[in-house]
Scaffold this active site. Structure first.
Site, PDB file in Angstrom:
ATOM      1  N   CYS B  55       0.825  -1.206   0.000  1.00  0.00           N
ATOM      2  CA  CYS B  55       0.000   0.000   0.000  1.00  0.00           C
ATOM      3  C   CYS B  55       0.862   1.259   0.000  1.00  0.00           C
ATOM      4  CB  CYS B  55      -0.908  -0.003   1.217  1.00  0.00           C
ATOM      5  SG  CYS B  55       0.007   0.064   2.765  1.00  0.00           S
ATOM      6  N   ALA B  58       3.360   1.601   2.781  1.00  0.00           N
ATOM      7  CA  ALA B  58       4.550   0.775   2.577  1.00  0.00           C
ATOM      8  C   ALA B  58       5.517   1.477   1.634  1.00  0.00           C
ATOM      9  CB  ALA B  58       4.146  -0.588   2.020  1.00  0.00           C
ATOM     10  N   ARG B  89      12.954  -4.363   5.536  1.00  0.00           N
ATOM     11  CA  ARG B  89      13.448  -4.146   4.175  1.00  0.00           C
ATOM     12  C   ARG B  89      14.940  -4.414   3.992  1.00  0.00           C
ATOM     13  NH1 ARG B  89      12.079  -2.512  -1.017  1.00  0.00           N
ATOM     14  NH2 ARG B  89      13.410  -0.689  -0.769  1.00  0.00           N
TER      15      ARG B  89
END
Lengths: 465, 545, 465, 545
Positions: B55, B58, B89
């Site tokens: 989304c 993110a 990440r």
């Protein structure tokens, strides 16, 4: 035991919990031929799938109604309809769980109503839809888990004839733990419906051909028949009544509820075996006695090392309770017991467990890792037990971490970690003891020399001057 | 095995008719005979299709803002999204001042039901005060999750007030998850915010050295940017700031002094690249540090841009030295990788970038695609004028920038610029499709169902994607390579990174593990035997159950 | 594969093996109602008891004939008689093993003769005496183990009627491993005599009352009947024929011998299951297939991490073979394979296993840890697998050690370490993978930064000058 | 519960008659009404009785020589004994030069069958050359295991030749396992060797400071000697050498300069103590640093010996300071330990030393004994003239030393010496029995059978011994404390060590683990109910099966 929350602060710094819909996904993954959809932004489902996949190392298919800006104004019913249609077409599930996330809840979606309407409009048979309202701000993943289990039971349970099976309702344990509980149930000769059963679905053997929905899980038929059971055994002593599936079955259908702690440690496993013996009229087989004897033998051998441990236990309330109790049973003093959840029951249950502790233990509810870290520092914790997010304690404070619970993302095999029953407890204890020993060996000589010898040299020099 | 339209049709037949129509536009079989091959991209995800897209939050907080190390990135919202974007990440960073690296921290307002009902502005404001006190960061960002916009919290106002109160760069990003159609919206929001509030805040007027550059769209996953920086430093470039891997507020605020902006990930950061050109006159060069040939080409293009003989010479020296180091190391891996095939489905640019590296190792990409890219990432920026903005795109308005009167400088003469544009991708990106071989498949927003079906057809030797989809091929007996987080390995960029990548995929091919899991089609003609003789529908079902 | 021994040196620096009688004790501990005596100096028995007790955390009663200086001149027969009398009186065993140590052998005691004479002179019935010549200089503990098993078989085996059971002869594995092998045998529906069975005797549950000889072990009657079995399955591919109990049963009684590797790893476990299926006519049950599928799933999930491992495997030849093979099967390249034993078979067996290795592996026989350490350094080993004496590699070279085998004295639970069968292999692999991961995480950032970045700074400075 | 002669008789009835007669002489019930209570000790172990005794090699190499850190201790023999004595005693050491600490090494000639047949002298000689080359140690010892003496290897000659060749102190110890009746023989052999070959080799003539002492019979298990040295240093003593824990050849060779020798473990080192007095005129003081009162008494006795007012004052200051530190720490443990009972069966002196510490914590020792001590360790040195040397003892000849003409010095006047002897244990040790309470049991060379029987009678709350016997009581539900290696804990000596010990045994009592293993007698009157009503023999069997 002192009780603390982070409520005095506005900042949650490094959380010790996830959100409610995340917890709601897991039980649906333990139902045979079931799928689950999150009604909300598509990012919710993506983030949660990512985290669940990382722990179980399994494909985690979770649909999303992918509500976008337009949906925030006109409502997401149409999106949900479309999602249900597509999931049905591609996955052909017999049950679909529908969880809400922040977005749907904030715009006030009546997900139960929408679901009813969908069923009626599509005129469906042979498929059950279970809607669960799980706003991200409504509680932690623990509450989401229990509410989903309760809704599954409430959605499927039917007035059936009495039968001789028992219901076994489990918290979020590892698939290996579930398998072990099933093995014990079998050894004790009881017929049971275990809910939810992720033992095969979330620890799926490589097998051909690949199927989109993994084989296994609690069958829908057996859930329907839960009201006819002799009793419910629920490992959920920290679960509030309003979220308790066992309580629901008791009040709605009169199924006697035995709320037990997770069978970890001698006492808790004894309780389960005793109860099963009582319910079934069967004695524990010799092989279980041998396992108990081996656990005791392990405890005796290891107690000296464990007694030097000062522990921090954190994670889901139910597992935290079981692990803290197992630690205490082994003389490993749990100095910090922490959960992101706000459940009041944990406190009530922990009181007696920690009563004999050498010093006051600290119970942190609705906590974050920053608070846990401070508490560890203040109480001199030297071993941490919990999920991978606690690795922070290792990195920043040098406190070794024994992994337990969910999520485990920095080591492999979280789904295969066995910690329940006599044998599982033995394995858990060996992991703990060896972590203590390894940490000790690594530091022993240095500490010894510093504390008992090196200091003197400077003192001596001082004296001679 | 190759694919044809009929087979594609059969796959899509499993969908309801409307979905089939939609998905068909997102998939094409590469055919260079056609002058233009259009693909649909950056449109709404179909509900109930197991996409890998995320989304706006993110994209904004998770991808672009998150890696800036000396800032505290506050998530305003319930706890979930803050948790999910915490250390997931693998964008690495090492701060010069160890205490000014906040990447390991997840900081959230952890909104509760009462905050949803009564509003969370006050809590956010209190929280900023606490964050300033606890962390003393160089700057703060605030990212909103879904409920924030819906309940009407004015985070921009809270940020402005806090900025005034603390005299600190505090900015807010209204990147609620429902904005746009994927994380792409979040990139755009973050780009706008950084451009508007941070870049140019610094007081430098001149670049610190002759060859000062910024690297855009490089997030230092697994240490990629460290390897890139190593090479560029060795040649003699001065890197002002990497956006945003290993980047910092302190460096970013003077990003305007660079003489050239390199764009690695076009999708996530082309907005800043163009705005920097408009505002400061800095051209951008599309680069690719993934793969040896791509890296060499990039280095040569950079040298060409600056046009300095010494720099060109130094560039060639470094290339030669690096190649001498890595070629012998690559040799054994190349043997293992020869004649293999790959799927390459990743984010917004890697789906393209990795194809060259694969090819150098002997691996042909038979399917590629992006999760959240736009048509220009597939078809090239020439297509831009033809893309009609839909409602979802319009929700993220373009930031309108104008030349900075004081700081705008033409970095090179207009004529030379035009000349260079003929030879090097200056201010241009030609997209993925052009590089794909005929018969290969390009898929936008690949989902779990299609993943499975395409695997059955192509039987690739390796599947490169992310953690959400990797377990499907693995269960089917196919090695995978996570190209989002590198399976805890890396770096893969530059010269040394290529060796790491080769080693990692070679080990995936070579591990004896696969011998024990004979894929179904290897000893049972499960699919070939049935697909011709059944209706598409029953056939698929037969396979699926 | 290159082959090396320490023979070029006179010094054994940090040994990788123990002596022959030590190995001879263990099989006797796996026989029902058996005791064992060492004929030699009393220190031998004391030292060995100490080491065995430390590994198993169990009382280890081993008698000694306590030969002293006088005995070295006049022989130790009288002492041995007395020892046998006393052991019989206090322990009332049905079988006594008599092992020799250096002293008895050097003075040339004919222990078999003395034993025969004792039996005759005391006119005993209902007790078996098994004498085994195990000079400390005659081989390592591995050879002592196998010789003792062979002597037990040779001493008890009788010409009996054919029956449908199979003989299962195991090397020195953990009690948990033995239990797992028994579970598999049971799942496959075969009747068996497993020898020696230390699963209960050396991992004894706490139970009342305490008995001097722990319950359990292979019954003497079933050993007597081994010649009547359908087949012998022996996990002893590295055992020389002259020491092989299975070979003895084959040549003396015609029992077909299937010499298999320890069932560790997919292939080796498959071999066992296939053989059992063939011998019994039964198919593997679904539960075993599931376990196999889970192992494969684990292997797939972990292969990326394991492929970065460069391993040193050391210890008893049989276990070293199994572990090296399991490593290779998982793409974890065993660069150094080492044993203190001199068995030639290990080399023969390892050849094919290591054939596909990325570089030549080094096989060290009759080795010591100084040589192992050097080989590790030269081949870039980053993970060690073996018993606790290898901790030296961790301390001196920073190579993490996954414990496997005997002895494990610096961690608890060596007796409970499960590493065989599909499930045991999964556990073993998880231990290995997580050790690699932990070591990697601990060093990742530093290594990364040093290799790919920090260097540049100095280079850059150099350039700018 | 108390024990009487009848119960003792019943235990011994299980033995064959001859064994019973033998063992009876090794066990006594303490009765202070009897003026003399004799006990048999240091006689041959009965074959087939599961003793905890080791052998001469263990006493020589394992106990006395092993801890000397800057020497390489070669084991000449097959591999086993070298292996078994490798890092198993937990005698800690930290070398000033890190490369001169060889304790982690196990160095053996690893004799093979051919060496037994053809002799191992040459191999040993070659090996010494290698050791010198590899390790460059300050000195080397060679200890023989059983076969060496039997095949007639002349290790003394090999050592002499090597010494000449390398100019290094290289000495050999003929401590074959069959010598004597226990490790005690090995202590004696090692004492003789160190005295003859090392002590006095140094060229110092005067002590480096006024209060220079040696500590004898302290092996630094778990760091004990570090704690003792800490205290003594704080008072102002100079410790020349600890024999042998944390000791070194370099220090030991000048041990002759000390003004007083402290003897901690009387059994293992009294030979050197007496020889030092004979040769250099240095008196020895029996000390005990285990337990707070014992430590205090020891410190006061030492001060008394030197008789210096400043030293006496400093001693009291340190005692006061130390007590203030530890008393509050001990408090909680004392509560847990109050009214408990213990068995204390250890080696040669600890069986006595720990009783005081136990008592201070509230734990009564109801059974004590030594594995390998002599009668004087039980009955006191006054008994020495009455001990008849048997064949086994004679095998280890006394080393005859005479006053060193140049270095002999009377440390204090004869009259003052005599006076001191009245008050402090100067050159004297009064043994264990004297300190034991009436009704308690003293057992020499306790074995596994008796362990089990005495536990059933006394039901002690803790069993302190070694690893070989600890698992019996543990299986019976009784906490244990290893007093050989401290279960990887320690130090237990001195003031801070007392706290560690209190903590460790308190945790043994307090761990809830025991709640789940109710010992049989606690809920079933298994023994009490039957013992009166059955013949000893059947009764024992009932319990045993």
């Amino acid at each position: 035991m002192t009780r603390e929350t982070t409520a005095y602060r506005s900042v949650n710094e490094n959380p010790c919990n996830m959100c409610m819909p995340m917890g709601g996904i897991l039980p649906f993954k333990g139902i045979e031929e079931a799928m689950v959809i999150i009604h909300g932004s598509q990012g919710c489902s993506t983030y949660m799938r990512r985290h669940i996949a990382e722990h179980y190392n399994e494909p985690i298919d979770v649909g999303s109604s992918s509500i976008n800006e337009k949906g925030t104004i006109y409502g997401g019913a149409q999106n949900l309809f479309q999602a249900l249609d597509n999931i049905r077409k591609v996955y052909q599930p017999r049950l679909i769980g529908i969880l809400t996330s922040c977005l749907a809840e904030t715009i006030g979606e009546d997900v139960e109503g929408i679901t009813r309407f969908y069923l009626k409009q599509r005129d469906l048979e042979g498929i059950s839809l279970i809607a669960v309202s799980t706003p991200g701000y409504g509680g932690t993943h623990s509450e989401g888990y229990w509410l989903a289990v309760k809704k599954i039971v409430a959605g499927l349970a039917e007035n059936t004839e009495k039968h001789d099976g028992i219901n076994v309702i489990v918290p979020n344990l590892s698939p290996a733990d579930i398998r072990e509980i099933k093995r014990i149930l079998k050894l004790m000769g009881v017929r049971y419906t275990l809910l939810p059963d992720i033992s095969d679905t979330l620890d799926r053997p490589i097998a051909r051909p690949y199927t989109k929905i993994p084989p296994g899980g609690t069958s829908i038929e057996s859930i329907r028949r839960m009201p006819g059971a002799v009793a419910t055994v629920q490992f959920g002593v920290t679960v509030e009544e309003k979220l308790s599936p066992g309580h629901y079955l008791q009040t709605e259908f009169g199924v006697p509820l035995y709320n037990l702690p997770v069978p970890m440690g001698v006492e808790a496993t004894d309780s389960l075996i005793n109860l099963l013996a009582q319910l079934s009229g069967n004695n524990a087989p010799q092989s279980l006695n041998m396992e108990r004897g081996r656990l005791l033998d392990c405890m005796v051998d290891s107690h000296k090392y464990n007694a030097q441990g000062c522990g921090a236990v954190f994670g889901d309330p139910e597992l935290v309770y079981a692990a803290a109790r197992t630690c205490a049973e082994n003389g490993l003093y749990p100095a910090v017991v922490a959960t992101g959840s706000g459940t009041a029951n944990l406190e009530k249950m922990l009181g007696p467990v920690l009563a004999d502790s050498p010093q006051q233990a600290r119970l942190l509810k609705e906590t974050d890792f920053t608070q846990i870290r401070e508490a560890c520092r203040e109480t001199g914790v030297n071993i941490a037990i919990g999920h991978s997010d606690g690795k922070f304690l290792t990195e920043k404070e040098g406190i070794p971490l024994v992994r337990l619970g969910f999520p485990i993302h920095d080591q492999v095999g979280g789904q295969r970690l066995l910690s329940v029953g006599y044998t599982g407890t033995t394995m858990f204890l060996d992991r703990v003891t060896n972590t203590i020993l390894e940490h000790k060996h690594k530091n022993y000589r240095a500490v010894m020399y510093r504390k008992f010898y090196r200091k003197t040299i400077s003192e001596r020099t001082a004296l001679k001057r | 095995m190759a694919i044809n339209e009929k087979m594609l049709e059969e796959i899509l037949n499993k969908y309801p008719a409307k979905v089939k129509r939609n998905r068909k536009k997102h998939i094409l079989i590469r055919d260079s005979a056609q002058e233009i091959q259009e693909i649909e991209a950056n449109t709404r995800t179909i509900p109930g299709i197991i996409t890998n897209r995320g989304c706006a939050f993110a994209g904004c907080k998770g991808v672009v803002l998150g890696p800036l190390k000396d800032m505290v990135h506050i998530v305003h919202g319930p706890i979930g999204c803050a948790y999910y974007s915490w250390l997931t990440r693998r964008n690495k960073a090492r701060a010069d001042e160890p205490k000014q690296n906040f990447l390991a921290y997840c900081v959230s307002t952890d909104m509760q039901e009462s905050d949803i009902v009564f509003g969370g502005e006050k809590k956010l404001a209190r929280m900023i005060d606490e964050v300033v006190e606890i962390f003393k960061p160089n700057a703060i960002t605030i990212s909103a999750t879904c409920p924030v916009g819906l309940i009407g919290d004015d985070i921009q106002a809270v940020a402005r007030a806090a900025r005034a109160k603390h005299g600190l760069n505090i900015t807010a990003y209204s990147c609620e998850g429902y904005k746009g159609v994927s994380q792409s919206a979040g990139h755009h929001i973050a780009n706008n915010g950084l451009m508007e509030n941070i870049i140019g805040e610094g007081d430098w007027e001149e670049p610190p050295s002759k060859y000062t550059i910024n690297i855009l769209g490089e997030y230092n996953i697994g240490g990629d940017s460290w390897e890139v920086e190593r090479i560029l430093n060795e040649i003699g470039y001065e890197i002002q700031v990497v956006m945003t891997g290993n980047g910092s507020y302190e460096k970013l605020k003077n990003a305007h002094v660079a003489q050239l902006n390199l764009v690695q990930c076009h999708r996530s950061i082309n907005y800043i690249a163009t705005m920097l050109e408009t505002k400061y006159g800095t051209p951008w060069l599309k680069v690719n540090f993934i793969g040896i040939r791509a890296t060499i080409e990039t280095l040569r293009n950079m040298a060409r841009y600056f046009g300095d003989e010494a720099l060109i010479k130094r560039t060639e020296e470094v290339i030669e030295k690096e190649l001498a180091e890595i070629e012998p190391q690559l040799e054994p891996y190349r043997k293992i990788c020869a004649n293999k095939t790959a799927f390459c489905f990743v984010g917004g640019s890697r789906g393209h970038h990795y194809q060259g590296l694969y090819e150098e190792l002997g691996v042909t990409t038979v399917l590629a695609g992006y999760e959240f890219a736009h048509r220009d990432d597939y078809e090239g920026r020439d297509i831009l004028p033809n893309i009609k903005a839909d409602a979802d795109s319009k929700n993220i308005p373009d930031l309108h920038v104008a030349p900075d009167e004081r700081r705008y400088r033409l970095k090179i003469p207009v004529e030379r610029m035009e000349e260079l544009k003929q030879d090097i991708p200056l201010n241009n990106y030609k997209g993925m499709i052009d590089d794909m071989a005929d018969g290969s498949i390009v898929v936008d927003d690949l989902n779990h169902y299609e993943t499975e079906e395409f695997i059955k057809i192509f039987k690739p030797d390796i599947f490169s994607s992310g953690i959400k989809d990797k377990y499907i091929p693995q269960k089917m007996g196919i090695p995978t390579k996570q190209l989002h987080n590198y399976d805890y390995s890396g770096p893969y960029a530059g010269f040394r990174g290529a060796v790491n990548f080769a080693r990692d995929i070679a080990m995936g091919f070579a591990t004896p593990t696969w011998n024990f899991i004979v894929p179904p089609w290897k000893d049972q003609p499960l699919l070939e035997g049935t697909i011709e003789n059944c209706t598409a529908n029953t056939c698929v079902e037969e396979v699926a159950t």
